[in-house]
Design a protein around this motif. Structure first.
Motif: not given
Length: 323
Positions: A181-183, A204-205, A276-278
């Motif tokens: 989700s973010a590099h 993201s997971a 969000a979960p990550h």
């Protein structure tokens, strides 16, 4: 008893006794003895050639056995030399290549050979001198090869220790690696909406997804913050490497605990400043944050790594506010 010899004297028309001088007698006796000795020597040699004694038969048989043993020893030495040559080739062309070290030179491999001939007193061309010389050369080369393997073992241990401390194991399972989700790099901050450096990678997971240690090491610290990174920890791996895991739901390890590569250390969560979960994952190399994706190449196939790399360059919405 010597016979008396006479000769006919025409002047007196009678037989007269032959008068022998002592010198003539000595010369004739000497010649007789000389030729007798020569004849005896020739006959003795002829006898030895034509008729071999039991002792000589045993000696000849023993000599043949010794020659047979000599040829066996020669074959064993030649076989050992051929085996050593193959080991030297593997040493130079395989092991040292894999360990990224220079092969031994000819001078190093021939160290300790040459110089004083230890077996000169046995005769240069004797079978025993030749055999002992070859055995000594083989022994010298084997000792050099033994030292080479000792050096390779030390290099391999160092390489293994370095590899074990390199964060190559993905912190989440492969099915979640593509869900980036973010590099690592510049991005728009999700709260402040300005361009800032994001010094990690966000995976993201779902909550409770297992998180794994990227390499061997020990837990340097564990923190439970309400803001920022939330529940997060840092693992010290050695050789200048550290890994940081943030926004975790649960942490199942303690500060100071020894960790092995691939060991579960907690689960994905949504703690701290997270939308969000990550998992926010960072890699430090000599105290500098680096792109974690580059270290996954050893654990993924070429196709898997390329898919993750492409996903890392085309991120979706950022899920956390960490810098």
């Amino acid at each position: 008893m010597l016979r008396t010899k006479y000769y006919y004297n025409p002047a007196t028309c009678s037989y007269e006794r032959v008068q022998r001088s002592i010198s003539t007698f000595i010369i004739r006796s000497a010649l007789y003895i000389f030729f007798s000795v020569v004849l005896a020597v020739l006959m003795g040699r002829y006898y030895r050639v034509r008729f071999i004694s039991p002792t000589e038969v045993k000696l000849l048989q023993e000599n043949e056995r010794l020659k047979a043993y000599y040829h066996m020893v020669q074959k064993k030495i030649e076989g050992s030399v051929a085996l050593l040559t193959r080991l030297q080739q593997q040493d130079d062309e395989l092991y040292r290549l894999l360990l990224n070290t220079a092969p031994l030179s000819a001078a190093e491999r021939n160290a300790g050979m040459g110089g004083v001939n230890t077996y000169a007193h046995l005769g240069k061309d004797t079978l025993i001198a030749q055999t002992l010389s070859k055995a000594e050369q083989l022994d010298s080369k084997l000792k050099v090869q033994q030292q080479s393997y000792k050096q390779l073992r030390e290099l391999a241990k160092h390489k293994m220790a370095k590899l074990a401390s390199t964060p190559t194991f993905p912190p989440v399972s492969k099915k979640h690696l593509k869900r980036i989700s973010a590099h690592f790099g510049m991005r728009t901050h999700p709260i402040y909406h300005i361009r800032k450096m994001h010094e990690g990678v966000d995976f993201s997971a779902p909550i409770h997804t297992p998180i794994y240690a990227a390499a061997d090491g020990h837990v340097k610290w564990v923190k439970n913050d309400k803001k920022g990174y939330g529940n997060h920890l840092l693992i010290e791996h050695g050789n200048g490497f550290q890994t940081h895991y943030a926004h975790m739901h649960t942490i199942i390890i303690k500060q100071g605990q020894r960790i092995t590569r691939g060991q579960q250390i907690g689960t994905v969560g949504n703690s701290g400043d997270s939308t969000a979960p990550h998992l926010h994952y960072e890699v430090y190399s000599n105290r500098h944050r680096v792109d974690p994706i580059q270290y996954f190449v050893g654990e993924l196939t070429a196709a898997e790594y390329e898919a993750v790399r492409k996903q890392a360059t085309h991120p979706t919405q950022a899920l956390c506010s960490n810098f």
